[in-house]
Design a protein around this motif. Structure first.
Motif, PDB file in Angstrom:
ATOM      1  N   THR A  95     -14.014  10.020   1.085  1.00 47.57           N
ATOM      2  CA  THR A  95     -15.043   9.797   2.095  1.00 47.57           C
ATOM      3  C   THR A  95     -16.390  10.135   1.469  1.00 47.57           C
ATOM      4  O   THR A  95     -16.443  10.810   0.425  1.00 47.57           O
ATOM      5  CB  THR A  95     -14.817  10.690   3.332  1.00 47.57           C
ATOM      6  N   PRO A  96     -17.489   9.687   2.079  1.00 45.74           N
ATOM      7  CA  PRO A  96     -18.810  10.020   1.520  1.00 45.74           C
ATOM      8  C   PRO A  96     -19.019  11.526   1.333  1.00 45.74           C
ATOM      9  O   PRO A  96     -19.725  11.949   0.406  1.00 45.74           O
ATOM     10  CB  PRO A  96     -19.785   9.450   2.556  1.00 45.74           C
ATOM     11  N   GLU A  97     -18.356  12.342   2.150  1.00 47.95           N
ATOM     12  CA  GLU A  97     -18.500  13.797   2.037  1.00 47.95           C
ATOM     13  C   GLU A  97     -17.891  14.356   0.753  1.00 47.95           C
ATOM     14  O   GLU A  97     -18.177  15.490   0.359  1.00 47.95           O
ATOM     15  CB  GLU A  97     -17.841  14.497   3.244  1.00 47.95           C
ATOM     16  N   MET A  98     -17.059  13.572   0.076  1.00 47.54           N
ATOM     17  CA  MET A  98     -16.420  14.023  -1.159  1.00 47.54           C
ATOM     18  C   MET A  98     -17.287  13.771  -2.392  1.00 47.54           C
ATOM     19  O   MET A  98     -16.864  14.046  -3.524  1.00 47.54           O
ATOM     20  CB  MET A  98     -15.054  13.352  -1.344  1.00 47.54           C
ATOM     21  N   GLU A  99     -18.484  13.262  -2.217  1.00 47.96           N
ATOM     22  CA  GLU A  99     -19.426  13.054  -3.331  1.00 47.96           C
ATOM     23  C   GLU A  99     -19.525  14.340  -4.149  1.00 47.96           C
ATOM     24  O   GLU A  99     -19.714  15.428  -3.601  1.00 47.96           O
ATOM     25  CB  GLU A  99     -20.803  12.656  -2.803  1.00 47.96           C
ATOM     26  N   GLY A 100     -19.366  14.218  -5.473  1.00 51.39           N
ATOM     27  CA  GLY A 100     -19.485  15.365  -6.362  1.00 51.39           C
ATOM     28  C   GLY A 100     -18.214  16.196  -6.510  1.00 51.39           C
ATOM     29  O   GLY A 100     -18.214  17.199  -7.221  1.00 51.39           O
ATOM     30  N   LEU A 101     -17.129  15.769  -5.872  1.00 52.33           N
ATOM     31  CA  LEU A 101     -15.861  16.491  -5.980  1.00 52.33           C
ATOM     32  C   LEU A 101     -15.442  16.589  -7.446  1.00 52.33           C
ATOM     33  O   LEU A 101     -15.553  15.625  -8.193  1.00 52.33           O
ATOM     34  CB  LEU A 101     -14.776  15.757  -5.177  1.00 52.33           C
ATOM     35  N   GLU A 102     -14.979  17.772  -7.841  1.00 53.47           N
ATOM     36  CA  GLU A 102     -14.455  17.975  -9.190  1.00 53.47           C
ATOM     37  C   GLU A 102     -13.100  18.640  -9.076  1.00 53.47           C
ATOM     38  O   GLU A 102     -12.952  19.649  -8.387  1.00 53.47           O
ATOM     39  CB  GLU A 102     -15.401  18.849 -10.019  1.00 53.47           C
ATOM     40  N   VAL A 103     -12.102  18.043  -9.719  1.00 54.18           N
ATOM     41  CA  VAL A 103     -10.743  18.578  -9.692  1.00 54.18           C
ATOM     42  C   VAL A 103     -10.121  18.535 -11.085  1.00 54.18           C
ATOM     43  O   VAL A 103     -10.527  17.754 -11.938  1.00 54.18           O
ATOM     44  CB  VAL A 103      -9.831  17.801  -8.705  1.00 54.18           C
ATOM     45  N   THR A 104      -9.127  19.391 -11.266  1.00 54.16           N
ATOM     46  CA  THR A 104      -8.303  19.391 -12.463  1.00 54.16           C
ATOM     47  C   THR A 104      -6.872  19.178 -12.004  1.00 54.16           C
ATOM     48  O   THR A 104      -6.406  19.873 -11.084  1.00 54.16           O
ATOM     49  CB  THR A 104      -8.418  20.738 -13.209  1.00 54.16           C
ATOM     50  N   LEU A 105      -6.183  18.222 -12.613  1.00 54.54           N
ATOM     51  CA  LEU A 105      -4.787  17.977 -12.247  1.00 54.54           C
ATOM     52  C   LEU A 105      -3.934  19.151 -12.701  1.00 54.54           C
ATOM     53  O   LEU A 105      -4.066  19.642 -13.822  1.00 54.54           O
ATOM     54  CB  LEU A 105      -4.285  16.687 -12.888  1.00 54.54           C
ATOM     55  N   ALA A 106      -3.041  19.596 -11.809  1.00 56.14           N
ATOM     56  CA  ALA A 106      -2.121  20.685 -12.151  1.00 56.14           C
ATOM     57  C   ALA A 106      -1.113  20.196 -13.175  1.00 56.14           C
ATOM     58  O   ALA A 106      -0.833  18.991 -13.263  1.00 56.14           O
ATOM     59  CB  ALA A 106      -1.415  21.172 -10.884  1.00 56.14           C
TER      60      ALA A 106
END
Length: 109
Positions: A95-106
């Motif tokens: 969603t637009p609110e997820m802009e800038g999300l940063e994740v690392t896959l487990a």
């Protein structure tokens, strides 16, 4: 149509800057699969039903995420390599609110 920019660090430690669509009802797991950031058959094994934890990731940005569902919480309680910032990618909608999300896959369990 609004695309968002997210960063996904794969299981080999390589960070990918991704443009993800918000108009296709995709979740993070589906984005990882569509960009082939995890080996075939190692992510989203249950099809995004919060039943396998193969799409577990660590949220490394301060992006505000939707509250964790009971199903997601229960699945993470049984998963390996769980951290305080663990979430299931199949439960994070693009969603637009997820802009800038940063994740690392487990790691693959």
């Amino acid at each position: 149509m609004q695309d968002i920019n997210i960063k996904i660090t794969d299981r080999n430690g390589e960070t990918h800057e991704i443009v993800a669509p918000t108009d296709m009802a995709m979740n993070l797991m589906e984005v990882v699969r569509s960009y082939e950031l995890a080996e075939e058959g190692t992510i989203g094994i249950c099809g995004g039903m919060a039943m396998c934890a193969s799409c577990q990731c660590y949220v490394t940005s301060d992006t505000e995420l939707p509250e964790m569902s009971e199903d997601e919480d229960a699945m993470l309680a049984e998963a390996f390599d769980v951290e305080d910032n663990s979430r299931l990618g199949c439960q994070i909608q693009m969603t637009p609110e997820m802009e800038g999300l940063e994740v690392t896959l487990a790691p693959e369990s």
